[in-house]
Scaffold this motif. Structure first.
Motif, short mmCIF file in Angstrom:
data_model
loop_
_atom_site.label_atom_id
_atom_site.label_comp_id
_atom_site.label_asym_id
_atom_site.label_seq_id
_atom_site.Cartn_x
_atom_site.Cartn_y
_atom_site.Cartn_z
N GLY A 326 34.12 81.74 67.01
CA GLY A 326 34.13 80.46 66.31
C GLY A 326 34.80 79.34 67.08
N SER A 327 34.90 79.50 68.41
CA SER A 327 35.55 78.48 69.26
C SER A 327 36.93 78.13 68.72
N SER A 328 37.72 79.19 68.46
CA SER A 328 39.05 78.99 67.86
C SER A 328 39.99 78.23 68.79
N ASP A 333 46.23 75.15 66.25
CA ASP A 333 46.68 76.49 65.87
C ASP A 333 45.43 77.36 65.76
N TRP A 334 45.17 78.13 66.80
CA TRP A 334 43.91 78.89 66.84
C TRP A 334 43.88 80.09 65.91
N THR A 335 45.03 80.47 65.40
CA THR A 335 45.04 81.59 64.44
C THR A 335 44.66 81.12 63.03
N SER A 336 45.21 79.99 62.59
CA SER A 336 44.87 79.45 61.27
C SER A 336 43.75 78.42 61.34
N THR A 338 43.63 75.19 62.47
CA THR A 338 43.99 73.85 61.98
C THR A 338 44.23 72.94 63.19
N GLY A 339 43.97 71.65 62.96
CA GLY A 339 44.15 70.69 64.04
C GLY A 339 43.00 70.74 65.04
N ILE A 340 41.77 70.53 64.54
CA ILE A 340 40.59 70.61 65.42
C ILE A 340 40.63 69.51 66.48
N TYR A 341 40.32 69.90 67.70
CA TYR A 341 40.31 69.03 68.88
C TYR A 341 41.67 68.39 69.16
N LYS A 342 42.73 69.03 68.68
CA LYS A 342 44.08 68.54 68.94
C LYS A 342 44.92 69.54 69.74
#
Length: 485
Positions: A326-328, A333-336, A338-342
């Protein structure tokens, strides 16, 4: 008792004994061969020495030709040595052996033409005017000009003396014909003066293999602009086509970069094929440099390690799979998720690639990076995925960042960014993210944000101007009081 067998010296020695004459002949032959070898070696050494001296002289002449009155004869080829005399020993026969002069007559009966003295040959030289034939009045144009054999027009007919009387004798006609022949001799045309905005044609300083051209091989004019042209080409490449499908796209961007360079320099410099080749060679360098810089950042950011331990290998494998799912890795925070493209890795990649210092491309050519284009974001995300793929098996592998493998991946990330921009258009989330990346990158380079620079901080405000007027009035008042006292 066994009979005694006679043995000879030849049988004991195992080799035949050569006669004295044969031994002397063998020594003489070997001596001659050795002498010939020594002679050949000396000749080769002499040739090498002459070639080395010629090479040193050629290098000195190319570096500083002003030290020499003329080019050394050693450096001239056989063709150059014969060039000055190759046209001086021949006599070239003119096209017309007996040029005729046709006189003008108002009568109906034509006047017989008189033949001038034939010109059998003309001594042709590299200098001096060409010999041209006399053009009859019938071949002249309506404006009185005549057309010579080489296609050039001659306007001497307008200024010539009136034609001779038809009743004059042939001697006078012959003199007039000779004068006309001398007047109609062609002269060298003056070189056209180049306009002020003439195109500069840079040259290569020294001959070299076209496949191994370097920036130092070009002259000073092109050497300076090539570096700038390549930098602009890189900016345009990452903005429009980091994975170009055809060479025509690269050539179009290279020409656009060259035109932009000419605008910056304020001069018209010709884009030569060698310069175009030097620019296009940098296409692969852009992706290669980005991949190299992102490799170490990705490895340390996600905790990949090189080890023969099974636990470490398993951890690397599981980490790579979870980041790719899923392109984490595009999230802060790639586990939850959150903060896409940040993600900080995206910011660090842009910092080190285009904003390393105040002289980097993102600062010098800030109009291409303000704000950070979505194409640049997609390219950096594609490079991160390539670096993650190198750890997919648990052990680090070298994967090429090629267009065939990751061109479609780049298009996928670019499409995702465009969908994100359309979906969040009322809130302008992607624009804010790109602006924040740009401001942070400029801070990393050690320069002020463009908003502060455009505010003109060095401008004097109106209060300072009013204070200056008040100071002047007070000084004038003090001067009046001093005079009265």
């Amino acid at each position: 008792m066994a009979p005694h067998k006679a043995t000879s010296k030849q049988a004991k020695s195992g080799s035949p004994v050569l006669p004295l004459e044969m031994q002397l002949l063998a020594h003489t032959t070997s001596g001659r061969s050795e002498l010939q070898q020594v002679t050949h070696r000396q000749a080769r050494k002499q040739d090498k020495l002459e070639k080395w001296q010629k090479k040193v002289l050629k290098t000195a002449y190319q570096n500083d030709p002003n030290r020499f009155e003329k080019e050394p004869s050693v450096l001239l080829s056989d063709f150059d040595k014969e060039e000055d005399t190759m046209f001086s020993d021949y006599s070239v026969q003119t096209k017309l052996l007996k040029p005729k002069l046709l006189t003008f007559s108002t009568g109906k009966i034509p006047i017989a033409s008189c033949t001038t003295t034939p010109i059998t040959s003309v001594h042709k030289s590299t200098k001096g005017p060409k010999a041209t034939r006399v053009v009859p009045p019938s071949d002249r144009d309506s404006d009185g000009t005549s057309t010579t054999s080489d296609g050039t027009s001659d306007e001497s007919g307008n200024d010539s003396e009136p034609e001779a009387d038809p009743t004059d004798n042939c001697a006078e006609d012959g003199d007039t014909a000779m004068e006309s022949l001398m007047a109609t001799r062609g002269t060298k045309r003056r070189l056209d003066t180049a306009p002020e905005d003439a195109m500069i044609r840079p040259k290569i300083k020294k001959e070299s293999d076209s496949s191994r051209l370097k920036v130092s091989d070009f002259d000073d004019i092109l050497k300076e602009v090539l570096i700038m042209a390549v930098s602009i080409f890189w900016c345009l490449l990452v903005m429009h086509a980091p994975f170009p499908d055809i060479i025509a796209v690269e050539m179009k961007l290279a020409k656009e970069a060259w035109n932009e360079l000419c605008k910056i320099k304020g001069s018209n410099i010709k884009l030569t094929p060698s310069a175009m080749k030097m620019i296009l060679k940098r296409t692969l360098h852009v992706r290669g440099e980005l991949k190299t810089k992102m490799r170490s950042l990705t490895c340390s950011y996600f905790g990949f390690r090189s080890s023969d331990s099974k636990d470490v290998i398993r951890h690397n494998h599981d980490q790579a799979e979870s980041l790719k799912e899923g392109s984490s890795f595009v999230f802060k925070d790639w586990t939850s998720k959150t903060g896409i493209y940040k993600t900080d890795l995206l910011q660090e990649g842009i910092n080190i690639m285009w904003f390393a210092n105040r002289n980097d491309k993102g600062i010098i050519y800030h109009k291409y990076f303000n704000p950070i284009p979505t194409e640049v974001v997609a390219l950096v995300l594609t490079a991160i995925e390539c670096c993650i793929d190198e750890w997919a098996e648990g052990l680090k592998a070298d994967i090429k960042f090629t267009s065939a493998t990751y061109g479609s991946v780049y298009k996928g990330y670019l499409a995702s960014l465009q969908r994100f921009q359309q979906h969040t258009a009322p809130y302008k989330l992607l624009e804010k993210i790109c602006d924040n990346i740009h401001d942070t990158a400029r801070f990393h380079a050690g320069v002020q944000p463009l908003a502060m620079i455009s505010a003109a901080p060095h401008q004097i405000n109106d209060n300072a101007l009013e204070d200056a007027i008040q100071e002047y009035q007070l000084e004038e008042q003090d001067n009046v009081e001093d005079n009265e006292s």
